[in-house]
Design an enzyme around this catalytic site. Structure first.
Site, short mmCIF file in Angstrom:
data_model
loop_
_atom_site.label_atom_id
_atom_site.label_comp_id
_atom_site.label_asym_id
_atom_site.label_seq_id
_atom_site.Cartn_x
_atom_site.Cartn_y
_atom_site.Cartn_z
N HIS A 133 0.63 -1.10 -0.27
CA HIS A 133 -0.20 -0.27 -0.15
C HIS A 133 0.99 1.35 0.23
O HIS A 133 2.19 1.22 -0.12
CB HIS A 133 -0.98 -0.10 1.03
CG HIS A 133 -0.22 0.02 2.43
ND1 HIS A 133 -0.02 1.13 3.17
CD2 HIS A 133 -0.41 -0.91 3.35
CE1 HIS A 133 0.31 1.01 4.18
NE2 HIS A 133 0.34 -0.26 4.67
N CYS A 143 2.56 -4.54 6.77
CA CYS A 143 2.82 -4.45 5.37
C CYS A 143 3.72 -3.95 5.41
O CYS A 143 5.31 -3.70 5.14
CB CYS A 143 1.26 -3.13 4.56
SG CYS A 143 -0.37 -4.08 5.62
#
Length: 177
Positions: A133, A143
């Site tokens: 992301h 992430c």
């Protein structure tokens, strides 16, 4: 203290050899670095080789990806409740509970994102919601994040027909993969 900065490099096989597709891109990972034994909420990025899920998501409109794309709306969640049957999946409707993420509210990180198929099918407690992301300039919860322009370039380049993989590991451990 674990490093929370890294580099994302994209390669494609050409003539039997791996060739770089883009220049190396600065990336951020989990605030507790990489882990071979990721657990829910530990703020580490799991090491390993993973596929990209079949749908990409975002608060913004489709930036031109080759995958199915879902523009996020209110009540779109990533289910991070280990005690629920939908653990580590996209959900639309009421809050699935636990630390589930209200995807439509997380900006700029979820302007556009790809789901990294870590812990799928899910084992409760092993970790969930591992995405590629947009960076907000800080470490992530587990992430991998990139600057907006780099992220959009990678998301547009990824092609489900080629069955792409992401390898996540410290440089000195890449030889394991």
């Amino acid at each position: 203290m674990a490093s929370t900065s890294g580099t994302l490099q994209a390669f494609a096989k050409s003539g039997g050899a791996w060739q770089p597709v883009f220049a190396a891109m600065p990336a951020r990972i989990g605030s507790n670095g990489f882990s071979d034994t990721k657990r829910e909420g530990d703020r580490t990025t799991p090491t390993g080789v993973y596929a990209i899920d079949g749908t990409m998501y975002g608060i913004g409109g489709n930036p031109g990806v080759r995958y199915a794309y879902h523009r996020l709306v209110p009540d779109d969640w990533w289910n991070e409740n280990s005690d629920s049957p939908g653990y580590n999946t996209f959900s639309h409707g009421p809050n699935p509970g636990g630390p589930s993420e209200p995807l439509w509210q997380i900006s700029p990180q979820y302007t556009h994102f790809a789901v990294i198929r870590y812990n799928m099918p899910a084992t409760p407690g092993r970790g969930s919601g591992i995405f590629l992301h947009q960076s907000n300039g800080n470490a992530t919860l587990g992430c991998v994040s990139l600057a907006h322009e780099d992220l959009v370039g990678v998301l547009r380049w990824l092609d489900p027909a080629t069955n792409p993989r992401i390898v996540m590991a410290p440089t000195d451990r890449l030889n394991r993969y």
